[in-house]
Design a protein around this motif. Structure first.
Motif, short mmCIF file in Angstrom:
data_model
loop_
_atom_site.label_atom_id
_atom_site.label_comp_id
_atom_site.label_asym_id
_atom_site.label_seq_id
_atom_site.Cartn_x
_atom_site.Cartn_y
_atom_site.Cartn_z
N ARG B 616 -5.15 -0.77 5.39
CA ARG B 616 -4.05 -1.94 4.73
C ARG B 616 -2.79 -1.28 4.19
NH1 ARG B 616 -7.79 -5.31 0.98
NH2 ARG B 616 -8.91 -3.20 0.53
N ILE B 618 -0.59 0.27 5.76
CA ILE B 618 0.35 0.63 6.82
C ILE B 618 0.86 -0.84 7.08
CG2 ILE B 618 -0.66 2.69 7.72
CD1 ILE B 618 -1.99 1.03 9.93
N GLY B 646 6.66 -4.73 8.63
CA GLY B 646 5.76 -5.66 8.06
C GLY B 646 5.19 -5.28 6.63
N ALA B 647 4.24 -6.35 5.99
CA ALA B 647 3.75 -6.31 4.79
C ALA B 647 2.69 -5.37 5.09
CB ALA B 647 3.20 -7.61 4.16
N MET B 648 2.32 -4.53 3.56
CA MET B 648 0.97 -3.82 3.50
C MET B 648 0.44 -3.93 1.82
SD MET B 648 3.18 -0.10 3.28
CE MET B 648 4.12 -0.53 4.80
N GLU B 649 -0.34 -3.19 1.86
CA GLU B 649 -1.17 -3.44 0.71
C GLU B 649 -1.62 -1.90 0.14
OE1 GLU B 649 -4.89 -5.68 1.29
OE2 GLU B 649 -3.84 -7.72 0.92
N LEU B 651 -3.38 0.00 -3.20
CA LEU B 651 -4.41 -0.05 -4.36
C LEU B 651 -3.63 0.79 -5.51
CD1 LEU B 651 -7.36 -0.71 -5.51
CD2 LEU B 651 -8.04 1.41 -4.87
N GLU B 675 -5.51 -3.30 -8.95
CA GLU B 675 -5.08 -4.30 -8.44
C GLU B 675 -4.75 -3.89 -6.95
OE1 GLU B 675 -1.48 -6.16 -9.75
OE2 GLU B 675 -0.20 -4.37 -9.11
N VAL B 676 -4.90 -4.77 -6.18
CA VAL B 676 -4.34 -4.38 -4.64
C VAL B 676 -3.24 -5.14 -4.69
CG1 VAL B 676 -5.00 -4.91 -2.24
CG2 VAL B 676 -6.86 -4.55 -3.90
N ARG B 678 0.15 -6.48 -3.34
CA ARG B 678 0.74 -6.72 -1.77
C ARG B 678 2.35 -6.23 -1.84
NH1 ARG B 678 0.28 -9.84 2.73
NH2 ARG B 678 2.21 -10.70 3.70
#
Lengths: 186, 743
Positions: B616, B618, B646-649, B651, B675-676, B678
Motif C-alpha cells: 500500500r 505505492i 494516486g494515493a498511498m499509505e 505505516l 497509524e496507517v 493516508r
C-alpha cells in the motif's frame, strides 16, 4: 498468411480473459507490543499464549516465553521468545540498553485476520498440552479500540490486581496493523 | 467488480481502438523501422534492443523519448522523464532524501540503467540515483523497456531497462551554451550552466562531442510534520521508542549542493570512445530517521559514477552481419558525512553522527554482440559479456553521542576510543569496516532468434546463461510473438525473464555495527528472479488525416512473478520473499502538423508481497497528461505536463497515539504508537513558455514546477514505522528561467 477476423476476435477475447483474472487476497496482521519488565518470567514447563477475541471466539496468535536476557542486552532486560520453531527472539521488555538509551518492543506477524478482534489476552499454558482453548490463568488483557487510522490498539492490564485496593497495573501496550486489504484508490 | 475495473477499462480500450483502426483506410504501407526517425543512426541499431526494429514490431514494450520531447516537456532529470512513462514512478525519496530512487511496476531498484550500453548500477547497493548527476542536455534519447530484459542485458534488468544514449558530434553539432536560474520553496537559489561543442573534423572522419555542466542549488524547503530526534535501529536490533518533537519543523538549508558533469565522445570510423565523469556535493537537510538537521549539522554527501568505454561497431557481408565490441570501466564513489545523524538534544547532547567512506567500487568488463540476418527470415542475435566487480573497504566511523569537546581521554563511553583528530567536537569515536573489500567475476552468454514467419507474424525465442564466482548459474528465457492484426495495428505477446545479482552489502556487510547496519549478511544469497507475461496492442491511427500527423495508441497488461526476493525479515538477508505484480499500461500520443502534440499515459499496478501482503506504500494509479504547441512559425512554444500520482499509505509512528508519553521536552512514541497514514493523491503540474530561435540562435525559457504548489510526500519503501517514522516531504513550487544559445 492472412489473419481472419475470427482469429483476431479470438486473440482479443483470450487477452481480455487473461486480464480479467482475479487477484489473490492476502490477509494477515502485524502485531506490535510493548511489555514492561514487571511481566512474569516463564517457569519451566509452562509458556504463555496470546489470544484475540474474534466474533466471540478465542483465536491463538502466538505462543511465547519470557526469559531473562543476557546482560549485554542492557539492564533488567527480559527477552520474549517464540515458543515454536525457529524459537526466534520476538523482542525485549522495556528497559535501558548498554548505552543507557530506552529500548523495548515485540513484533511478529500472524496469518489471522484480526480486523474484527475486540480484545486480546494472554494466558499461562502447560507445555505439551493438547487443548487449544485458553486456560483460566490470564496474565494480561486489553480492550482493542481504533485510536489511530488503520490500527487497533489496547492497553494491557494485569487482571489480577484488584481495582478496589490498588490501581490496575499497566503491563504494556499492543497495536494491530492489518495487511492486505483493498487497493488504496486514486 | 470494482477490483477488476482497471483491467476492464484496458480491455474496453483495446476493443475501441481496434474498432477505430478497422474504420481507417491504411495509410502506412509497411511498418518502417523507427530508426529512420533518427537518420543520423543509419549505421546504428536500437541500443536497448540491440537490433534494427520498429517500435511497433519490437518484441518488447518499448518507449523512446528523444531530446526534442525532453525539451518540449521541461524535463530536468532522467527521473522526470521516467515519471511520464507508464509503469514507472520517478523520483521516490527514501531515508530523508538520502536515496532518490525510481519505481518500476511499484518496486524500487528493479531497473537496469545503461549509459551508452554500459551498466551503471552499483554492485555495492544495486542502486543508482537519477538526479542532476546526469545532465539531460547530453542525452540524445532515452530508450525504455517495460518488463524484464535479462536475456539481452543480464543482471539488474528485473522489471525494466533504461538506456541513456548520449549525443555525438553529429547529433549535437556546434556550440551550445545554457545558463539559467530558479527559486521557490521547491528549489531555493538554483542556477545552472551548460556548454557543449560537437562537430566533425578531418573531412568528417572524426566525430567529437564534449560537454561540461554545473548545477547548484540550496535544495528545497521541506516541512516535516513530526520531527524525530532519536529512534531505534533496524531489525534485528532491539526496538525502542521514537522521540518526536512537538510541532512541525521546516528545513533551512545551510549549504549549497553542487553537481558537475563532464561528458565526451570521440568517433573515428567504426571505433568510438566515450567517457563521463563528475563531482558532487549534496547536503541533506533531513536525516535518515526524519530529524531536521540543517540548523545543527551540515551533512556532506557524494554519490558519483564515472564511466569510460571504447567500442568497435561495424557491419559485414553487405550489412547482413553486425559486430559490436565494447570494453568499459565504471567507478562509483560514495562518501556520506554524516551517514546517520541525530540532532543534538537533551537526550543526546552532542547529537549522534557517523560517517561512511570508501575508495569506491569498480567494474571492468567487455561485451560483444553479433546480429546476423540468416535465410528463411531468421535474425540471430548472440553475444556475451565478462566483467569483474571490486569494492574497497567501506569504513564506518561512529562518534560517541555522549561525549563532547570537554570529554577527557579516559572518559569515552565503552567501545569508543579517544580520537580527537577525527572530530574535535566529538573526540570519542570508533571505526569499523562496514563492508570488507570484496570482488566477483561474472560472465554471460546469450542467443536470441527473431523469425519473420511472414510479413505479418514474427516469433522470437531467447536464452541466456549467467555465471559468477559468487552466485549460482542463472538461466533466463524469453519468447513471444508480434502479429500485425491489421495494417498499423500490432499485437505483442511476450514472455520475459529477469534476474538481479545480490549486492555486496547483503552478501558481505559486517553486522553488529553502531549505525543502521544490523542485518546479518549472507554470502550464500542467490539471484532474485522475475518472470513476466505481457501483452500489448498498439496502433497508428489517422495518419496524415487533415491536421493529424499520426495518433499512436498502445495498451498492455502484464503479470509478473518475482521469487527469491531478498528479504531482511529474519534479521538475515535471505532469498525468502515472493511477489505477484499485475500492471496495466496505457500510452497515447497525438501529433499534429506544426509540431503540436498531446499525450496521455496511465498506469495501474498492484503488488502482493509474501511478507507484507498487498503493498500500500505505492501509488496504484499514476496518470500523466500533457501537451506542447508551437506558434508563430515555431518562435513561441507552450508546454505543460500534469502528473496525477494516486494515493498511498504509509505505516508511521505518531505522537497522536494514545500510548505516548512526555519525555524531557519530547514525546516518546513506543513501537505501538502507530497509524496507517493516508498520503493523498498528488496533482503535480508543470508548464512552460519558451521563445525559440530568437535571432536564429537564442532560446528563452520559463518553467514553473509543481505550479499548483501541491504539498505532497512519499511513503517509505518498506512500510515500516521504525526507521522512517514519518512520510517523506517533497518539493513544492519553484520557477526556472533559462537562456540557451546554439551556434
Amino acid at each position: 498468411m492472412t489473419l481472419s477476423a475470427h482469429k483476431i476476435r479470438s486473440a482479443i477475447l483470450s487477452l481480455c480473459l487473461v486480464m480479467l483474472a482475479g487477484c489473490a487476497d492476502y490477509g494477515g496482521t502485524e502485531v506490535y507490543m510493548t511489555l514492561n519488565a514487571g511481566i512474569l518470567s516463564s517457569v519451566d514447563g509452562e509458556h504463555f499464549e496470546l489470544f484475540a477475541s474474534v466474533n466471540g471466539s478465542a483465536v491463538s496468535l502466538k505462543r511465547f516465553t519470557v526469559r531473562n536476557a543476557p546482560s549485554s542486552e542492557g539492564l533488567a532486560v527480559k527477552a520474549i521468545l517464540d515458543f515454536d520453531p525457529p524459537y526466534a527472539e520476538l523482542g525485549v521488555t522495556d528497559s535501558l540498553d548498554t548505552n543507557g538509551l530506552l529500548q523495548g518492543g515485540v513484533f511478529f506477524r500472524t496469518a489471522v485476520d484480526l480486523t474484527s478482534a475486540t480484545d486480546v489476552f494472554a494466558t499461562v499454558e502447560l507445555d505439551g498440552e493438547s487443548d487449544p482453548a485458553p486456560s483460566q490463568e490470564v496474565i494480561f488483557r486489553g480492550q482493542l479500540s481504533a485510536s489511530t487510522r488503520g490500527t487497533l490498539s489496547a492497553i494491557l492490564i494485569d487482571p489480577t490486581v484488584s481495582s478496589v485496593r490498588r490501581t490496575n497495573t499497566e503491563l504494556g501496550t499492543l497495536t494491530l496493523v492489518f495487511q492486505g486489504g483493498d487497493r488504496v484508490g486514486f | 467488480m470494482r477490483r477488476f475495473l482497471p483491467t476492464v477499462l484496458a480491455g474496453l480500450s483495446i476493443g475501441l481502438f481496434c474498432y477505430a483502426a478497422g474504420a481507417q483506410s491504411p495509410k502506412r504501407p509497411e511498418p518502417t523501422p523507427f530508426i529512420i526517425e533518427f537518420p543520423e543512426d543509419d549505421d546504428e541499431r536500437v541500443g536497448v534492443l540491440k537490433s534494427l526494429v520498429s517500435l511497433q514490431e519490437a518484441p518488447a514494450i518499448i518507449t523512446v523519448i528523444d531530446s526534442e520531447q525532453i525539451a518540449n516537456m521541461g524535463h530536468r532529470t532522467v527521473a522526470d522523464v521516467l515519471q511520464t512513462i507508464p509503469g514507472f514512478e520517478g523520483d521516490r525519496w527514501e531515508l530523508g532524501g538520502w536515496f532518490k530512487t525510481h519505481l518500476t511496476r511499484g518496486l524500487p531498484n528493479t531497473t537496469l540503467i545503461l549509459r551508452d550500453g554500459v551498466n551503471v548500477v552499483s554492485p555495492l547497493t544495486n542502486r543508482l540515483t537519477l538526479d542532476r548527476k546526469f545532465a539531460l542536455d547530453n542525452v540524445r534519447r532515452v530508450e525504455v523497456i517495460s518488463g524484464p530484459g535479462s536475456v539481452l542485458w543480464g543482471s539488474n534488468a528485473l522489471l525494466g531497462v533504461v538506456h541513456l544514449v548520449t549525443h555525438s558530434g553529429r547529433t549535437a553539432p556546434g556550440l551550445r551554451m545554457r545558463v539559467g536560474g530558479g527559486h521557490g520553496p521547491g528549489e531555493l537559489g538554483a542556477f545552472r550552466t551548460f556548454t557543449s561543442w560537437g562537430g566533425l573534423l578531418a573531412d568528417g572522419a572524426v566525430d567529437v562531442y564534449l560537454s561540461a555542466s554545473w548545477f547548484s542549488t540550496m535544495g528545497p524547503a521541506l516541512r516535516v510534520d513530526q520531527p524525530v530526534i532519536l529512534g531505534p535501529l533496524p531489525r534485528p536490533a532491539n526496538d525502542g521508542p521514537s522521540f518526536i518533537l512537538p510541532g512541525s519543523a521546516v528545513t533551512d538549508p545551510a549549504a549549497r549542493d553542487h553537481y558537475v558533469d563532464v561528458t565526451g565522445r570521440l568517433g573515428f570510423g567504426p571505433v568510438s570512445i566515450g567517457f563521463s565523469t563528475g563531482w558532487e556535493r549534496e547536503h541533506r537537510e533531513i536525516s535518515a530517521i526524519g530529524s531536521v538537521v540543517s540548523g545543527d549539522l551540515v551533512s556532506v554527501s557524494m554519490d558519483t559514477v564515472h564511466t569510460a568505454w571504447i567500442r568497435y561497431r561495424d557491419r559485414y557481408d553487405g550489412s547482413r552481419i553486425g559486430l559490436n565490441l565494447q570494453a568499459f570501466m565504471v567507478h562509483w564513489m560514495r562518501d556520506d558525512n554524516p551517514f546517520t545523524a541525530y540532532p543534538s538534544s537533551d537526550l543526546l547532547p552532542q547529537g549522534g553522527t557517523s560517517r561512511l567512506e570508501s575508495d569506491g567500487t569498480w567494474r571492468f568488463g567487455l561485451t560483444s554482440d553479433v546480429d546476423w540476418d540468416l535465410p528463411a527470415g531468421h535474425r540471430l542475435l548472440f553475444g556475451g559479456e565478462v566483467y569483474g566487480d571490486m569494492s574497497s573497504n567501506l569504513l564506518l566511523t561512529t562518534f560517541d553521542p555522549l561525549s563532547g569537546s570537554s570529554t577527557a581521554e579516559n572518559a569515552c563511553t565503552p567501545t569508543f576510543t579517544y580520537q580527537p583528530t577525527l572530530d574535535a567536537q566529538r573526540p570519542c569515536a570508533r571505526r569499523d569496516i562496514a563492508l570488507p573489500a570484496t570482488s566477483r567475476v561474472t560472465g554471460g552468454l546469450y542467443a536470441l532468434d527473431e523469425w519473420s514467419v511472414d510479413p505479418r507474424l514474427k516469433l522470437n525465442f531467447g536464452l541466456r546463461g549467467q555465471f559468477s564466482s559468487s552466485y549460482d548459474p542463472a538461466v533466463s528465457l524469453s519468447g513471444g510473438l508480434v502479429a500485425e492484426l491489421h495494417p498499423s495495428v500490432f499485437l505483442k505477446a511476450v514472455y520475459q525473464e529477469g534476474f538481479r545479482a545480490p549486492d555486496f552489502q547483503s552478501t558481505s556487510g559486517a553486522q553488529g555495527l553502531a549505525s543502521l547496519i544490523t542485518v546479518e549478511s549472507n554470502p550464500e544469497l542467490d539471484v532474485e528472479r522475475s518472470r513476466s507475461a505481457m501483452a500489448e496492442i498498439n496502433a497508428y491511427l489517422f495518419v496524415g488525416e487533415g491536421a493529424v500527423r499520426e495518433w499512436y495508441v498502445r495498451a498492455g497488461y502484464s503479470y509478473t512473478r518475482m521469487d527469491g526476493v531478498i528479504s531482511q525479515a529474519s534479521g538475515r538477508f535471505e532469498n525468502a520473499a515472493l511477489r505477484d505484480i499485475h500492471s496495466v499500461e496505457l500510452l497515447t500520443r497525438l501529433r499534429f502538423t506544426g509540431s503540436h502534440e498531446l499525450f496521455l499515459s496511465y498506469a495501474y499496478v498492484d503488488v502482493y508481497d509474501s511478507e507484507f501482503g498487498r503493498l500500500r506504500n505505492i501509488a496504484n494509479h499514476v496518470l500523466n497528461a500533457g501537451g506542447h504547441v508551437a506558434l508563430f512559425e515555431g518562435h513561441l512554444h507552450l508546454g505543460a505536463v500534469l502528473t496525477w500520482r494516486g494515493a498511498m499509505e504509509d505505516l508511521n509512528r505518531t505522537r497522536g497515539s494514545d500510548v505516548v508519553e512526555n519525555f524531557g521536552g519530547t514525546i516518546a512514541v513506543p513501537s505501538t504508537g502507530l497509524e496507517v497514514t493516508r498520503i493523498p493523491s498528488a496533482p503535480l503540474l508543470r508548464f512552460g513558455v519558451e521563445g525559440r530561435r530568437i535571432l536564429d540562435v537564442l532560446d528563452l525559457a520559463l518553467w514553473v514546477y509543481n505550479a499548483l504548489d501541491t504539498e505532497w510526500s512519499d511513503a517509505d519503501l518498506y512500510f515500516d514505522g521504525r526507521i522512517q517514522p514519518r512520510p517523506q516531504p517533497k518539493p513544492r513550487i519553484s520557477v526556472w528561467a533559462e537562456a540557451r544559445i546554439h551556434w
